[in-house]
Design an enzyme around this catalytic site. Sequence first.
Site, PDB file in Angstrom:
ATOM      1  N   ARG A  37       0.823  -1.214   0.000  1.00  0.00           N
ATOM      2  CA  ARG A  37       0.000   0.000   0.000  1.00  0.00           C
ATOM      3  C   ARG A  37       0.857   1.264   0.000  1.00  0.00           C
ATOM      4  NH1 ARG A  37      -5.198  -1.421   3.858  1.00  0.00           N
ATOM      5  NH2 ARG A  37      -6.282  -2.563   2.239  1.00  0.00           N
ATOM      6  N   LYS A 194     -16.395 -16.633   3.989  1.00  0.00           N
ATOM      7  CA  LYS A 194     -17.794 -16.327   4.320  1.00  0.00           C
ATOM      8  C   LYS A 194     -18.681 -16.003   3.122  1.00  0.00           C
ATOM      9  CE  LYS A 194     -18.752 -14.408   8.447  1.00  0.00           C
ATOM     10  NZ  LYS A 194     -18.820 -13.233   9.343  1.00  0.00           N
ATOM     11  N   GLY A 352     -10.406  -8.744   0.292  1.00  0.00           N
ATOM     12  CA  GLY A 352     -10.082  -9.617   1.430  1.00  0.00           C
ATOM     13  C   GLY A 352      -8.635 -10.061   1.362  1.00  0.00           C
ATOM     14  N   GLY A 375     -12.230  -4.476   1.685  1.00  0.00           N
ATOM     15  CA  GLY A 375     -13.650  -4.136   1.754  1.00  0.00           C
ATOM     16  C   GLY A 375     -14.060  -3.116   0.701  1.00  0.00           C
TER      17      GLY A 375
END
Length: 394
Positions: A37, A194, A352, A375
Site C-alpha cells: 500500500r 464467508k 479480502g 472491503g
Amino acid sequence: MQRLPSLRNASLKGKRAFVRVDFNVPIEDGKITDDRRIRGALPTINYLLESGAGVVLCSHLGRPKDGQPDPKHSLAPVRAHLETLLRRTVGWIEDPFKPFAVQPGEVYLMENIRFFPGETKNDTELARALAEWADLYVSDAFGSLHRAHASVEALARFLPERYAGFLVEAEWENAQRVLTQIQSPYLVVVGGAKVSDKLPLLQNLLPRLDRLLIGGGMSYTFLFALNQPIGRSLLEKEQVEAARHILAEAERLSKKVLLPVDSVAATEFSAGAPARVFRHDDGTFPEEYMGLDIGPATIQAAAQFITGSRTILWNGPMGVFEWEAFRQGTQKVAEFIAAETATGAYSLVGGGDTAAAAEVVGVTEKVSFISTGGGALLELLSGETLPGIAALLS
Ligand code: AMP
C-alpha cells in the site's frame, strides 16, 4: 465510464496538497511486513513533488480507540520506511490542529489520524482543521474509500479542488473492466471463508458474468443447499436460502456454475492434520471430516472451466492457502488464471485476503491487476457508491 477528476489536470506549482493515503499496513515488532500500500502511493507523491507542490500525507493505522493516541498504532515506522522508498526526508506532523506552511518540494506525514477525535465520525470540526493544511485534496486511499470518515469524506468536500491520485485512478479503471467494460466470456472466481461477505458481489455480478467458480469455505454452504454431504466443513446456516437463490438465479440466466465435486479434508482445523480426499457429488463425504481445500477432480474441472475466459475476476482463496497441505487448489486456480492472462485475458485479483494468496502462490506478476482494496473493492464490485468516491465527484 464515469471518470474521476484526474491529478494530471491539476495546476500544482506552489500549491499545498493534502493526500489521504492508505498506509494501514501490517507491522510486526516495528517492521512492516507488507508495504504494497505504501509503494502504491509513491507515483502520486513523486508526481506532486516533481510538479512543485508541497505534500501532507494522512492515513490511519489499525484500530486505536477513537480519538486516543496509542503508541502501538503510531505511523512512525511507516515514516521511516517511506523515507527509504522516496530517498528523501519526510517531515512529521504530531498535531494536525497546529498547521504550518508546508513548502513546495517538502513532504510531511501526519500521525495516525484516528488518534484525533472525530475521524471515524466524519466530524466537520476535524475536517475543517485538516483543510487548513492545504489548497487541494488528493484521494489515494483506495482501501479506505468505503468509509465515511473525516479525512476521506468531509475533508474532500471542504477543500476547493479534489482529485483522484494515480492509485485510486488505476483501481477505479480496473474495477470498471469487471463491471462495465467486460469482454466475454466473463469468469468470476469466488472463495474465502464467508458467503455473507460475498453475497452482494454475487448478486451484482451474476447478470454480467458467464461462468462462476465457487470454491473455498463458502462453497460448502452452496453444496449444503444442494443436499450434498459436507461433514463438518464451514457452513453458514442462515445463508443457505441465499445460496439456493443464487444457484436458481444462475440457472434461470443460463450461467455456468462450477462447485467443488471433491475436497481435501481433515478431521481437525490444523496445519499438520492428516489430509484425505473425499467426493461430495456421490454422497461419500464423511461426517467427521471438514473440507479445507478443493480436491484434484475439482482442480481438473476448473482447468477446463477457466480456459477461454477473456475477463476474469478472482476474489477469495480456494482453501486454507496459509497451510501448505491445503494450498494446492488456490495454487492451481491461480496458475490457470495466470495462463489465461498470458493469452490476452484481462484478470483482476483482490478483495479480502486474495492479494496475499496471490503472493503466496507466486502469481503477482502474472495477472493484469492486483487491487490494494479489501472491503472497498468488494463494495465497489457490489454496485455500492463509496463515500470517498461520491465526495470526489461532488
Ligand atoms: P476471505 O477473507 O473471505 O477471502 O477469506 C479468506 C480466508 O478463508 C483465508 O484465511 C482462508 O484460510 C479461509 N478459508 C478458505 N477456505 C477455507 C475452508 N475450506 N475452510 C476454512 N477456511 C477457509
